[in-house]
Structure formats: structure tokens, C-alpha cells
Scaffold this motif. Sequence first.
Motif, PDB file in Angstrom:
ATOM      1  N   ARG A   1       0.831  -1.195   0.000  1.00 52.92           N
ATOM      2  CA  ARG A   1       0.000   0.000   0.000  1.00 52.92           C
ATOM      3  C   ARG A   1       0.869   1.250   0.000  1.00 52.92           C
ATOM      4  O   ARG A   1       1.697   1.441   0.884  1.00 52.92           O
ATOM      5  N   PRO A   2       0.704   2.126  -0.997  1.00 51.94           N
ATOM      6  CA  PRO A   2       1.587   3.291  -1.105  1.00 51.94           C
ATOM      7  C   PRO A   2       1.405   4.325  -0.010  1.00 51.94           C
ATOM      8  O   PRO A   2       2.228   5.232   0.114  1.00 51.94           O
ATOM      9  N   ASP A   3       0.346   4.203   0.809  1.00 54.56           N
ATOM     10  CA  ASP A   3       0.186   5.131   1.926  1.00 54.56           C
ATOM     11  C   ASP A   3       1.023   4.718   3.133  1.00 54.56           C
ATOM     12  O   ASP A   3       1.049   5.424   4.143  1.00 54.56           O
ATOM     13  N   LYS A   4       1.725   3.592   3.031  1.00 52.12           N
ATOM     14  CA  LYS A   4       2.608   3.146   4.106  1.00 52.12           C
ATOM     15  C   LYS A   4       4.056   3.363   3.683  1.00 52.12           C
ATOM     16  O   LYS A   4       4.389   3.369   2.495  1.00 52.12           O
ATOM     17  N   LEU A   5       4.936   3.521   4.679  1.00 51.65           N
ATOM     18  CA  LEU A   5       6.337   3.829   4.421  1.00 51.65           C
ATOM     19  C   LEU A   5       7.005   2.756   3.558  1.00 51.65           C
ATOM     20  O   LEU A   5       6.869   1.565   3.820  1.00 51.65           O
TER      21      LEU A   5
END
Length: 270
Positions: free
Chosen positions: A178-182
Motif C-alpha cells: 500500500r503506497p500510503d505506508k512507508l
Amino acid sequence: MRILTLDAVPSQTWPYQSAAPRGGAELRHFPLLHGTVDALPEGLDALLVLSDLQGVAPHAARDGAVALLGEVLADTLAELGELGELPLAGNTGVVLAGDLYSEDSATVRGASGDVREVWRAFAAHYRWVAGVAGNHDTFGSAREQERFKREPGVCLLDGETVELEGLRVAGVGGIIGRPDKLGRREEEEHLGLIREVLRDAPELLVLHAGPDLPGMRVHGSAPIREVLEGREGLLVVCGHAHWEEPLATLRGGTQVLNVDSRAVLLRRGG
């Protein structure tokens, strides 16, 4: 670049503290393996390849206070070079495949944080340091990261290829997720970056997360494997998930060296 031999037994190990799976810290031992490759650039005696240094250890330079494992290893391995037990650090390139952070207590599994001091510790001793970020690595603010990438001896790669003394090194950091996670990207974007750097025909490709191995009980990505297959002469370095057997060959000849929680010193064979 091809690995010709790789020792099964480490030549040395170093104790360190790392977060235990069920909480708290546990004592582990970080191993150094030796291997040979078919070719290295003229003037380069060795490559030191390592990743997933998620722990702490006492640092003699700090009167025994704990430091990140990577900082301790950078100084320790360079000292062994001065003693003649390893190649001189000034004639050795370093490849880092990510995840170099630990909290001081080494009790938080999967902690994320700034790893610039680990890179700087290696760059202070070694000829150059090239590699990628893991999904738990940070480098300060966006502006600070750009400044860091311009520091002498540092080649932090993410979708780029550099030529270091005639050795073409490419790198793609992070993992699929998921690109919203680092440190994560959507699968197609991540695979697209790998395909892009492969068009530069690198001899060494550094990834944080590597391929799976059909029929083997190892963690990895099938889509990444499919992109890497069929590239004889390419050596891929990765970490993120530990393999008991560090070296594998994919269909078509691509070699994969997994250095999760280990270091491998590669010298010219002959």
C-alpha cells in the motif's frame, strides 16, 4: 557478474541485540560469509554486501554505549582490513540492501527510523557505498534526503543506474504494498522501475525485497521473479526476508544473493 563460490560457514560472527518475535530483545549473532566472483573492476579488491541490520551493539568508539549495528559493523570490519584479516576498506565497495534501523532498546519489531548515520559510517571508511532503502528506512525530510544523496561516496538508488569504476549498479528500494505506508509502492509501479533499470543492462541489481523461488520454502515475490528471469550475467542482491540458503539461480541464469541479516564479502576468483 557471477558468484563462483560461496562459503556455507561464516568466518566470523558478532553478537548484537535484536527485537524478539514475541516481545523484548534477544541476543543474535551477525555472520560474515566469504565468496568469489568472476570479475571485479580494476583496483577494487572486494565487495561487502549486507542488509537488514536491525539491531544494536556496544560501540567501542562510544565507550561501550549502544549504536546501530550497521555503525558498529562499519568500524569493526574496517579495522579488520587494517589488521590484514580482510581486504582494505579503501579498496572495497559496500552494497546495502536496506532496513538498517533499530530503536535503542532493540525491543520494537519493525521499527522505522533514520539510517543516514549507518551509510555515513560505511562511507567514512570504504571506497563507496551503493544501495537502496528498505521499507523501514528514512533519510530525514525530502530536502535532507536529496542533500544526503549528494554526499561523497554515497549512491542511494531508487530507479537509477550508476557506473562505479566500470561496474554498473542499479537499485530499486522499498517493497510492493500500500503506497500510503512507508517504503511501499503499487505492484505495477514497483515492477516498472525494475524493468526500467534492467534496460540499462546492470551487472549488479540491488533490491530490498527479492523474488520467490518456486518449489522452495522462501518468502519472495513471484512477479519480481518473472521480471528477473532469463538474464544471465545479472547478479541480484536482496534482503527483507531471510533465506537459509543465501544463493539461488533463477530460470535463465539470473543469480540472487539474499543477505538478510548477514554480510557477504565477495572477492575476485581465480
